[in-house]
Design a protein around this motif. Structure first.
Motif, mmCIF file in Angstrom:
data_model
loop_
_atom_site.group_PDB
_atom_site.id
_atom_site.type_symbol
_atom_site.label_atom_id
_atom_site.label_comp_id
_atom_site.label_asym_id
_atom_site.label_seq_id
_atom_site.Cartn_x
_atom_site.Cartn_y
_atom_site.Cartn_z
ATOM 1 N N LEU A 34 10.201 0.386 -5.242
ATOM 2 C CA LEU A 34 10.132 0.606 -3.803
ATOM 3 C C LEU A 34 11.470 0.253 -3.168
ATOM 4 C CD1 LEU A 34 6.745 -1.281 -3.239
ATOM 5 C CD2 LEU A 34 7.067 1.046 -4.081
ATOM 6 N N THR B 234 0.855 -1.178 0.000
ATOM 7 C CA THR B 234 0.000 0.000 0.000
ATOM 8 C C THR B 234 0.894 1.231 0.000
ATOM 9 O OG1 THR B 234 -0.128 -0.014 2.422
ATOM 10 C CG2 THR B 234 -1.917 -1.102 1.225
ATOM 11 N N GLY B 235 0.366 2.350 -0.493
ATOM 12 C CA GLY B 235 1.199 3.549 -0.496
ATOM 13 C C GLY B 235 0.432 4.813 -0.814
ATOM 14 N N THR C 126 9.347 5.533 -2.719
ATOM 15 C CA THR C 126 8.602 5.071 -3.890
ATOM 16 C C THR C 126 8.729 6.061 -5.039
ATOM 17 O OG1 THR C 126 7.014 3.969 -2.434
ATOM 18 C CG2 THR C 126 6.320 4.377 -4.698
ATOM 19 N N SER D 185 5.681 3.927 0.534
ATOM 20 C CA SER D 185 4.882 2.717 0.523
ATOM 21 C C SER D 185 5.165 1.882 1.761
ATOM 22 C CB SER D 185 5.166 1.881 -0.735
ATOM 23 O OG SER D 185 4.776 2.560 -1.901
#
Length: 359
Positions: free
Chosen positions: A153, A48-49, A188, A205
């Motif tokens: 990432l 997730t980010g 990210t 992230s």
């Protein structure tokens, strides 16, 4: 249709042997443990980010790969149609300017290599949705219609292991636990496409990797899980397990990650979560708390957690849940603190699937 496919896949599997349990004493090794753990029934790789363009247009994203075990048997099957596990993936993008929330799901058996785990630098993939090792970090890609992500990432801190003695206990009893670690701050870079237009983005992230077998108890209804990256270079992971009869399971808890990367456990007794405002999803009709008051007295911390946009429900089959970008504002030790992160809420619209035994 998805339910029928799941039952069909299950019928093609060879059911023998026993699943491994998440028990104390697991020795984490990296990069080995970034990969697959097929002896356990359930596993996920969760990205997730929150990212933005140079002029401040904000996006939130989720890309998750799931492995749901069908059989623990590791013998060589004679047919490629006999499978040990199902491969699933969820992809969602929150375009916070519009706001627009897009989500989609993939499901595959992997008989012809279209989906799988641990092949060269590839950690997990389904068709063009991929997670690959890239130097010390990861590259993730997904596309559906006019939305896509292509992000690199890079960890800014070492992985944090949650729980005690190598396990994150989720319910009473041996094995009602998971092996669980996170990269809590990943620099990210890359690009996001929304509405057919591509934007270069940067941001932060979060990566969760968890594997287990029947980690939840039959009396648990679902969970509320928070991940937050604060502006003082600290992070917070927190979850509460809700009981069917009401209240919270005492195995709820979390981890505070200091600026130097050290994780410190937060027990159930040292935090409170109070819903402040609710939102009703138009499709599932489920009511979700989209604003919370969070207090951690032992850390002199109090904050308000708000959804960056309310409509972030993944209305999928057979799982429906809310997963979306959040904003956090509050005080720690009397000083203002701000954060961004993600919130996942399950059990409000559908049962938790594949993670618990029923009574």
């Amino acid at each position: 249709m998805t339910r029928i496919i799941l039952l069909l896949f299950a019928s093609l599997a060879v059911a023998c042997g026993e699943w491994k349990l998440a028990l104390p004493g697991w020795e984490y090794q990296f990069p080995r443990d970034h990969g697959n753990h097929p002896g356990f029934k359930t596993e996920w790789w969760y990205f997730t980010g929150n990212v933005s363009t140079a002029d401040g247009r904000e996006f939130g994203y989720q890309l998750t790969f799931f492995r749901q075990g069908v059989s623990p048997d590791d013998s060589k099957a004679e047919s490629r149609f006999v499978t040990r596990d199902l491969k699933l993936a969820h992809f969602a993008l929150s375009d916070l300017k519009t706001p627009r929330f897009s989500f989609s799901q993939k499901l595959a058996r992997g008989a012809y290599g279209e989906a799988g785990f641990d092949e060269g630098d590839s950690v997990a993939w389904i068709d063009g949705w991929r997670c690959e090792r890239s130097g010390e970090g990861f590259r993730i890609q997904a596309e559906k219609g006019d939305v896509s992500i292509d992000l690199t990432l890079l960890p800014q801190k070492p992985p944090v292991i949650h729980g005690k003695d190598g396990v994150s206990q989720k319910a009473e009893g041996a094995g009602r636990a998971s092996h669980y670690y996170s990269f809590t701050r990943l620099k990210t870079t890359g690009q996001i496409t929304s509405g057919g237009k591509t934007y270069p983005v940067t941001g932060l992230s979060w990566f969760d990797h968890e594997w287990a077998t029947n980690q939840l108890g039959a009396d648990q209804e679902g969970w509320d899980w928070f991940s937050v990256q604060f502006d003082d270079n600290t992070e917070l992971m927190l979850f509460q397990l809700r009981l069917k009869k009401g209240g919270r399971d005492p195995y709820s808890g979390g981890t505070w990650v200091a600026a130097d990367g050290k994780g410190e456990a937060i027990p159930d007794s040292d935090f409170s979560l109070t819903p402040v405002r609710w939102w009703q999803a138009p499709k599932s009709a489920a009511r979700y708390p989209v604003e919370w008051r969070l207090e951690i007295p032992g850390r002199n911390f109090v904050a308000t957690v708000r959804a960056a946009t309310e409509n972030q429900e993944l209305n999928l089959d057979p799982i429906r849940y809310w997963e979306g970008a959040i904003r956090v504002s509050g005080e720690r030790d009397g000083k203002p603190i701000l954060g961004r992160g993600y919130l996942e809420m399950t059990g409000y619209a559908s049962k938790v699937v594949g993670m618990q035994e029923e009574k």
